[in-house]
Design an enzyme around this catalytic site. Sequence first.
Site, PDB file in Angstrom:
ATOM      1  N   VAL A 200     -21.789 -10.067   5.978  1.00 55.29           N
ATOM      2  CA  VAL A 200     -21.794 -10.015   7.697  1.00 55.29           C
ATOM      3  C   VAL A 200     -21.021 -11.169   8.259  1.00 55.29           C
ATOM      4  O   VAL A 200     -20.589 -11.149   9.226  1.00 55.29           O
ATOM      5  CB  VAL A 200     -23.103  -9.888   8.074  1.00 55.29           C
ATOM      6  CG1 VAL A 200     -23.331  -9.973   9.514  1.00 55.29           C
ATOM      7  CG2 VAL A 200     -23.731  -8.883   7.477  1.00 55.29           C
ATOM      8  N   GLU A 201     -20.720 -12.218   7.477  1.00 48.51           N
ATOM      9  CA  GLU A 201     -20.100 -13.431   7.996  1.00 48.51           C
ATOM     10  C   GLU A 201     -18.583 -13.374   7.401  1.00 48.51           C
ATOM     11  O   GLU A 201     -17.700 -12.842   8.059  1.00 48.51           O
ATOM     12  CB  GLU A 201     -20.929 -14.440   7.453  1.00 48.51           C
ATOM     13  CG  GLU A 201     -22.387 -14.524   8.313  1.00 48.51           C
ATOM     14  CD  GLU A 201     -23.034 -16.003   7.915  1.00 48.51           C
ATOM     15  OE1 GLU A 201     -22.580 -16.972   8.040  1.00 48.51           O
ATOM     16  OE2 GLU A 201     -24.156 -15.727   7.462  1.00 48.51           O
ATOM     17  N   MET A 202     -18.238 -14.126   6.412  1.00 46.22           N
ATOM     18  CA  MET A 202     -16.832 -14.183   5.779  1.00 46.22           C
ATOM     19  C   MET A 202     -16.608 -13.092   4.712  1.00 46.22           C
ATOM     20  O   MET A 202     -15.254 -13.016   4.761  1.00 46.22           O
ATOM     21  CB  MET A 202     -16.486 -15.488   5.570  1.00 46.22           C
ATOM     22  CG  MET A 202     -16.585 -16.668   6.458  1.00 46.22           C
ATOM     23  SD  MET A 202     -16.097 -18.263   5.534  1.00 46.22           S
ATOM     24  CE  MET A 202     -15.741 -19.218   7.185  1.00 46.22           C
TER      25      MET A 202
ATOM     26  N   HIS B  97     -17.836 -10.945  10.274  1.00 51.35           N
ATOM     27  CA  HIS B  97     -16.923  -9.934   9.690  1.00 51.35           C
ATOM     28  C   HIS B  97     -16.784  -8.452  10.622  1.00 51.35           C
ATOM     29  O   HIS B  97     -18.120  -7.880  10.651  1.00 51.35           O
ATOM     30  CB  HIS B  97     -16.908  -9.636   8.377  1.00 51.35           C
ATOM     31  CG  HIS B  97     -16.082  -8.766   7.501  1.00 51.35           C
ATOM     32  ND1 HIS B  97     -14.602  -9.302   7.358  1.00 51.35           N
ATOM     33  CD2 HIS B  97     -16.095  -7.463   7.119  1.00 51.35           C
ATOM     34  CE1 HIS B  97     -14.124  -8.248   6.852  1.00 51.35           C
ATOM     35  NE2 HIS B  97     -14.935  -7.228   6.662  1.00 51.35           N
TER      36      HIS B  97
ATOM     37  N   ASN C 235     -21.396 -14.210   2.563  1.00 52.92           N
ATOM     38  CA  ASN C 235     -22.250 -12.902   3.102  1.00 52.92           C
ATOM     39  C   ASN C 235     -21.460 -12.053   4.013  1.00 52.92           C
ATOM     40  O   ASN C 235     -20.438 -12.230   4.521  1.00 52.92           O
ATOM     41  CB  ASN C 235     -23.016 -13.647   4.268  1.00 52.92           C
ATOM     42  CG  ASN C 235     -24.063 -12.970   4.988  1.00 52.92           C
ATOM     43  OD1 ASN C 235     -23.670 -11.885   5.161  1.00 52.92           O
ATOM     44  ND2 ASN C 235     -25.144 -13.534   5.247  1.00 52.92           N
TER      45      ASN C 235
END
Length: 343
Positions: free
Chosen positions: A138-140, A96, A136
């Site tokens: 930092v991810e989705m 993200h 998360n």
Amino acid sequence: MTAPLRLAPEDLRAVYAGPPETWPAPEIDPGVAYVELAPRSLPPRPAPGSAAEARRALGERLFADPVLSASGQIACDSCHNRRLGWGDGLPRSLGHGRQEGPRNAPALFAAGAGLPLFWDGRAAMLEAQALGPMANPVEMANADLGAIAPRIAADPAYPPLFEAAFGPGPVTLDRIAAALAAFQTHLDRPTRFDRFLAGDSRALGDLELRGLHLFRTRARCANCHFGPLLSDGAFHDLGLSFLGRGREDLGRYAVTGLPEDAGRFRTPSLRHVARSAPYMHNGIFPHLPGVIRFYAGGGGASARLPAAPGPVETSAATPSPLIRRLDLSPDDIEALAAFLEAI
């Protein structure tokens, strides 16, 4: 049956001509529950027209759909691309807002085979694993997992697909996770090494066969990579925790809270390993020969201990006793890399 460490190609081919139980004895440390190498029995593909196939196909569609992410820009296959060995080819994945995560995207060939999931083993089942990246930041970056199912249901193409896969009922997060799991269960494919194990003696060339022998004997790979999945399913400290440094990652300790787990990471399956570079939990090695040289050198020594280390720091700075310096020549490294290309 024990064989000399060095054999001529024709002699090596002769001792590996039969089934694995007739091969030279592997060099395995005491306490290692070794299982002989064997071809993996892949789960059968669901029958066309079945609900199981509808779930798998739905999971494949969801896997590629960025609607699962809060930004609408990141899909599962952003970090697990089939053309990149179900990884992303990066040392550490971008998520993200182009944030870099702390770890390498694991390959998914053996997903659903019963090995622990994530580098730290924090999920045992694919359904639970699917939710981790979605939440998360930092991810989705879904701050509210409850918002995902309504977004999916709002696309008129999806409700009929969910009904075909699961029967009547709403689109739910549980059904999304189940469909993703059904897809990921069927990503593995047969390898040349599977054919060799099944009796095709010409599936490996002479250099690859020498690599197999080294793998099972003085290169010591088979202490952690064995059985049909080429993994012991355990967690080991390879000396790559970077304790006290910028990329510190204590691995399994973050899940269990046990000091002895500090610095330990999951043993990945080596199936199709040549397709899933870069390597290790932090993607520190871009090529297989570098990984082999790392092990030959006795593993890493990345920890920076404080003046008065406690149990966690001491554990993170203590590599597994299975890791030791090896006497491997450049020719040995070439043969091992060639073998890894075949598995």
